[in-house]
Design a protein around this motif. Structure first.
Motif, mmCIF file in Angstrom:
data_model
loop_
_atom_site.group_PDB
_atom_site.id
_atom_site.type_symbol
_atom_site.label_atom_id
_atom_site.label_comp_id
_atom_site.label_asym_id
_atom_site.label_seq_id
_atom_site.Cartn_x
_atom_site.Cartn_y
_atom_site.Cartn_z
ATOM 1 N N ALA A 1 0.828 -1.206 0.000
ATOM 2 C CA ALA A 1 0.000 0.000 0.000
ATOM 3 C C ALA A 1 0.864 1.259 0.000
ATOM 4 O O ALA A 1 0.581 2.218 -0.726
ATOM 5 N N GLN A 2 1.929 1.275 0.807
ATOM 6 C CA GLN A 2 2.809 2.439 0.842
ATOM 7 C C GLN A 2 3.531 2.641 -0.482
ATOM 8 O O GLN A 2 3.658 3.770 -0.972
ATOM 9 N N LEU A 3 4.002 1.567 -1.067
ATOM 10 C CA LEU A 3 4.679 1.657 -2.356
ATOM 11 C C LEU A 3 3.722 2.150 -3.436
ATOM 12 O O LEU A 3 4.061 3.011 -4.245
ATOM 13 N N TRP A 4 2.503 1.635 -3.448
ATOM 14 C CA TRP A 4 1.503 2.031 -4.429
ATOM 15 C C TRP A 4 1.127 3.509 -4.265
ATOM 16 O O TRP A 4 1.036 4.247 -5.248
ATOM 17 N N GLN A 5 0.927 3.941 -3.031
ATOM 18 C CA GLN A 5 0.582 5.348 -2.785
ATOM 19 C C GLN A 5 1.730 6.275 -3.159
ATOM 20 O O GLN A 5 1.514 7.352 -3.717
ATOM 21 N N GLY A 6 2.953 5.852 -2.890
ATOM 22 C CA GLY A 6 4.109 6.662 -3.251
ATOM 23 C C GLY A 6 4.258 6.817 -4.756
ATOM 24 O O GLY A 6 4.518 7.918 -5.263
ATOM 25 N N LEU A 7 4.093 5.717 -5.481
ATOM 26 C CA LEU A 7 4.165 5.790 -6.937
ATOM 27 C C LEU A 7 3.026 6.622 -7.511
ATOM 28 O O LEU A 7 3.225 7.390 -8.466
ATOM 29 N N ASN A 8 1.835 6.501 -6.940
ATOM 30 C CA ASN A 8 0.711 7.313 -7.409
ATOM 31 C C ASN A 8 0.963 8.797 -7.167
ATOM 32 O O ASN A 8 0.692 9.625 -8.039
ATOM 33 N N ARG A 9 1.468 9.150 -6.002
ATOM 34 C CA ARG A 9 1.762 10.562 -5.705
ATOM 35 C C ARG A 9 2.843 11.118 -6.619
ATOM 36 O O ARG A 9 2.823 12.286 -6.973
ATOM 37 N N LEU A 10 3.769 10.275 -6.981
ATOM 38 C CA LEU A 10 4.861 10.704 -7.846
ATOM 39 C C LEU A 10 4.405 10.867 -9.297
ATOM 40 O O LEU A 10 4.820 11.811 -9.981
ATOM 41 N N LEU A 11 3.543 9.981 -9.776
ATOM 42 C CA LEU A 11 3.204 9.955 -11.195
ATOM 43 C C LEU A 11 1.881 10.624 -11.557
ATOM 44 O O LEU A 11 1.666 10.952 -12.727
ATOM 45 N N GLU A 12 0.991 10.853 -10.601
ATOM 46 C CA GLU A 12 -0.292 11.489 -10.917
ATOM 47 C C GLU A 12 -0.133 12.891 -11.514
ATOM 48 O O GLU A 12 -0.877 13.235 -12.432
ATOM 49 N N PRO A 13 0.796 13.728 -11.058
ATOM 50 C CA PRO A 13 0.950 15.040 -11.722
ATOM 51 C C PRO A 13 1.362 14.933 -13.191
ATOM 52 O O PRO A 13 1.103 15.837 -13.975
#
Length: 92
Positions: free
Chosen positions: A41-53
């Motif tokens: 979950a932490q890895l997924w949230q981190g990648l989402n925060r990084l790539l969503e912009p």
């Protein structure tokens, strides 16, 4: 010449983050990975925060294909074309 090295490095890092995000989304969709696990979950949230912009402006341009998100594919193609075709031609 001096700016091409850092740009190439940034594109390589973005390429691997994007590849990890795409593979992880497939594994989550096919229920190989479980978002109930804290590390996943932490890895997924981190990648989402990084790539969503990066994905958001492309999603505004693309037509709505609701079950299928084409923004990662478009970003992946852009990064590959910049890294493999455009940047080396600028060096020589």
């Amino acid at each position: 010449m001096a700016i091409a090295g850092p740009i190439f490095l940034i594109l390589n890092i973005a390429y691997f983050f994007l590849l990890a995000h795409i593979i992880m989304s497939w594994l989550i969709s096919f229920q190989v990975l479980n978002l109930g696990q804290p590390f996943v979950a932490q890895l997924w949230q981190g990648l989402n925060r990084l790539l969503e912009p990066i994905y958001t402006p492309i999603r505004r341009i693309l037509p709505d294909t609701r079950p299928l998100d084409l923004a990662p594919l478009v970003v992946f193609i852009i990064i590959i074309s910049l890294r493999d075709f455009i940047l080396p031609s600028l060096l020589f």
